[in-house]
Design a protein around this motif. Structure first.
Motif: not given
Length: 325
Positions: A193-196, A227-233
């Protein structure tokens, strides 16, 4: 005597300068011809050529790239991508494809074992496997027990980026670094998540700093995607099942999102603050939002995320530029 010696030196000097001038002209002519021929040399690369041929072209590119305009640099970059595709093409019979698939499976299970069915591969597979690591050739784990050959992301960063305008140079160098590690595997995120969060911030900054970049559309795509990866995966690595409260969010993502709320002058930080608002929202407030029966859709709308990027077919995860499928 001293006077005569002085005259001798002055008489010989122009001759030497003339020789140097002829040599410089010859060098310019040779370079011009070299760079004229490089298109043909790159187009002639196919699946019968050797890594030595690739390495020679790459050396020639280092000579020519500083001498040509940005448009020609991009033309050569596209040619290099097709050149590697042609070089890495392998035609296999069904039996050979089965042997190579088994090799991929065995490598995934036991990366250090010796393969007993190597002789069942095509001659081209045997050659490429023996020469991986040369001329920027890699064997890449594409997921689903599938190994493919690829050009290392570092290729463009090393061969092209140093001679390109700053915006393109920054794009290539950073995407190359990001793609040295796998981002997705079988539809699941395999980076932290940090890398994302770091990548999402980087691409937001890139779009702001280089609005006229030739890669601006790809940068905007990456900005929205991370942004999608961070908030929704992703469907296989979801950030939350229902976004009912903070405890429903994966801890690593929640920590990165909360850290982002402290930033200023960032659209991503604004979305992070709205994310925290959303997961702390009462049931009564949730019912006032559209799509009340689907919290995932509600979150998408509340944060104004662009989930359509998940359907985009461009490949921004295997090279130092985004490739069309």
């Amino acid at each position: 005597m001293l006077v005569l010696t002085g005259c001798d030196k002055s008489e010989h000097r122009p001759v030497q300068e003339q020789k140097q001038s002829h040599q410089e002209i010859s060098d310019v002519v040779d370079l011009t011809q070299l760079c004229k021929n490089i298109h043909k040399e790159m187009n002639d690369i196919n699946a019968q050529r050797t890594t030595l041929a690739l390495e020679q072209i790459n050396q020639d590119l280092k000579v020519c790239l500083p001498l040509v305009q940005p448009d020609e640099q991009l033309t050569l970059l596209k040619l290099s991508t097709q050149m590697y595709r042609n070089f890495l093409t392998v035609e296999r019979t069904p039996q050979q494809a089965k042997a190579f698939h088994q090799y991929a499976f065995d490598m995934a299970q036991h990366p250090t074992i010796q393969q007993s069915h190597f002789e069942q591969f095509t001659l081209r597979d045997q050659y490429l496997l023996k020469h991986q690591g040369q001329a920027y050739i890699e064997l890449f784990d594409a997921g689903a027990d599938s190994l493919i050959y690829r050009r290392s992301p570092q290729y463009l960063a090393i061969i092209f980026a140093p001679y390109m305008p700053e915006a393109e140079k920054v794009f290539i160098e950073h995407l190359a670094q990001q793609n040295m590690q796998q981002t997705l595997r079988d539809g699941a995120l395999v980076i932290s998540a940090q890398e994302v969060a770091e990548r999402a911030l980087f691409w937001e900054g890139y779009v702001r700093d280089y609005p006229k970049s030739r890669y601006i559309q790809d940068a905007r795509y990456l900005q929205k995607l991370y942004a999608v990866f961070l908030f929704k995966g992703t469907p296989k690595t979801s950030v939350s099942e229902n976004y009912r409260d903070k405890s429903s969010v994966t801890p690593d993502n929640l920590a990165e999102i909360e850290a982002l709320t402290q930033l200023k002058n960032s659209a991503l930080a604004d979305q992070a603050r709205k994310f925290i608002q959303f997961v702390q929202m009462s049931d009564a407030d949730r019912r006032q939002l559209p799509a009340a029966a689907n919290p995932s859709v509600q979150l998408t709308q509340y944060l104004q995320l662009n989930t359509e990027v998940l359907k985009d077919k461009r490949d921004c995860f295997s090279d130092a530029v985004c490739l069309s499928s």
